[in-house]
Enzyme design. Structure first.
Site, short mmCIF file in Angstrom:
data_model
loop_
_atom_site.label_atom_id
_atom_site.label_comp_id
_atom_site.label_asym_id
_atom_site.label_seq_id
_atom_site.Cartn_x
_atom_site.Cartn_y
_atom_site.Cartn_z
N ARG A 1 0.80 -1.23 0.00
CA ARG A 1 0.00 0.00 0.00
C ARG A 1 0.83 1.28 0.00
O ARG A 1 0.55 2.21 -0.75
CB ARG A 1 -0.94 0.05 1.22
N THR A 2 1.83 1.32 0.86
CA THR A 2 2.54 2.60 0.99
C THR A 2 3.26 2.95 -0.31
O THR A 2 3.15 4.05 -0.83
CB THR A 2 3.52 2.54 2.19
N LYS B 1 26.40 -3.32 -3.10
CA LYS B 1 27.86 -3.20 -3.21
C LYS B 1 28.46 -2.55 -1.97
O LYS B 1 29.65 -2.31 -1.91
CB LYS B 1 28.22 -2.37 -4.44
N ARG C 1 11.42 3.96 2.94
CA ARG C 1 11.12 3.01 4.02
C ARG C 1 12.39 2.25 4.34
O ARG C 1 13.10 1.81 3.43
CB ARG C 1 10.01 2.05 3.60
N HIS D 1 5.50 6.06 11.31
CA HIS D 1 4.98 5.91 9.95
C HIS D 1 4.00 7.06 9.71
O HIS D 1 2.78 6.87 9.67
CB HIS D 1 4.29 4.55 9.84
#
Ligand code: NCD
Length: 309
Positions: A54-55, A83, A104, A132
């Site tokens: 969703r986000t 890397k 995120r 959040h």
């Protein structure tokens, strides 16, 4: 003015700014075609170091619906992170190509750290078990639409209150409004973190009680915020298995709840809300999903300073 600012914590937005975001979201919902070109030429970067449905999709859909474009990754394995590139170097690079970044990360504080190196606004799309803030915007807007107010509410939070970042952010945000009573429903091991209890609740004299049984308080609630037990934050699988099905909301226990209850869940849902509840008019979680996209459209517009409409 929100233009150019980062959004890391729900308290980065003043109440007046929240109000303006809600108003703009209402306008977007009513007149969607008026907004289709407002972000033409702008690019959103989506850096998702943790899984998301969703986000990430709602951020991307929001930018595309505003006429902008999106670049990014949905898991860092496909980037130079593999890397060994540092977060500051990745951010300085992506900020050179984009106008705004949604990020995120599994580490608490990573978006804040990234913001120190970014020339463009960083939006915290979830940092570990911490905060959040954009889910909170969707949650607040959904409560406001269903209840008509954000004050004078009895709100139950049920499930994983320890690791649930959406819970921490919504508690921080909603307790800024007057006359909020919180019912914190969880097993003892999954109670809210000490900093929330002390700094957000006790120091500000917020009314709250902690209980283990949902049935004990269900009839007192205006809003019930259900959550998933956050498997990925547990150290020990046995504890997760023991706690994961602590609560199951079904039509039988809902019979005891108010007819006007608003049931929210940030999703994904596992067993904590039985699918039979989805048809109940009190179930608002899929409305909340949709609101999440509209409110991110409003937020992107505000942070980019293109809200002159
Ligand atoms: C939540 C999250 O990622 O914190 N989901 C979301 O963003 N809507 C809740 C969860 O994962 O349980």
């Amino acid at each position: 003015m929100l233009k150019g600012r980062h959004l890391i914590d729900p308290e980065d937005l003043h109440l007046q700014e929240l109000e303006e975001i809600f108003q703009l979201t209402n306008l977007i919902i009513k007149n969607q075609e008026d907004f289709h070109n407002l972000c033409k030429g702008k690019i959103l970067g989506t850096l998702f170091y943790e899984p998301s449905t969703r986000t990430r999709f709602s951020f991307e859909a929001a930018m595309l619906r505003l006429g902008g474009k999106v670049i990014g990754f949905s898991e860092p394995g496909s980037s130079s992170v593999m890397k060994g590139e540092s977060l500051p170097d990745t951010i300085r690079t992506v900020a050179a190509y984009t106008d705004i970044i949604a990020m995120r990360h599994p580490k608490e504080g990573a978006p804040k750290y990234a913001s120190l190196y970014s020339q463009v606004p960083i939006i915290n799309a979830g940092d570990g078990g911490h905060q959040h803030p954009t889910q909170t915007l969707a949650d607040l807007f959904t409560i406001l639409k269903s209840k008509g107010r954000l004050n004078n509410l009895a709100i139950g939070f049920c499930g994983d209150l320890k690791f649930g970042r959406t819970v921490h952010s919504l508690i921080k945000a909603i307790t800024r409004y007057p006359n909020i009573t919180l019912y914190l429903i969880s097993p003892e091991e999954l109670q809210i973190p000490a900093y929330i209890r002390k700094e957000v609740l006790e120091d500000k004299n917020i009314d709250f009680i902690e209980v283990e049984r949902l049935e004990e308080v269900l009839d007192k609630l205006d809003v019930l915020y259900m959550t998933r037990v956050q498997k990925e934050r547990f150290f020990n699988e046995a504890d997760y298995i023991r706690l994961r099905d602590s609560y199951i909301l079904d039509l039988k226990n809902l019979a005891k709840a108010s007819k006007d209850l608003s049931i929210l869940h940030p999703l994904p849902r596992l067993k904590e809300i039985s699918t039979e509840v989805d048809q109940d008019p009190r179930a608002l979680y899929f409305q909340q999903v949709k609101n999440g996209m509209y409110i991110r459209m409003a937020l992107i517009m505000k942070l980019l300073g293109v809200d002159k409409c």
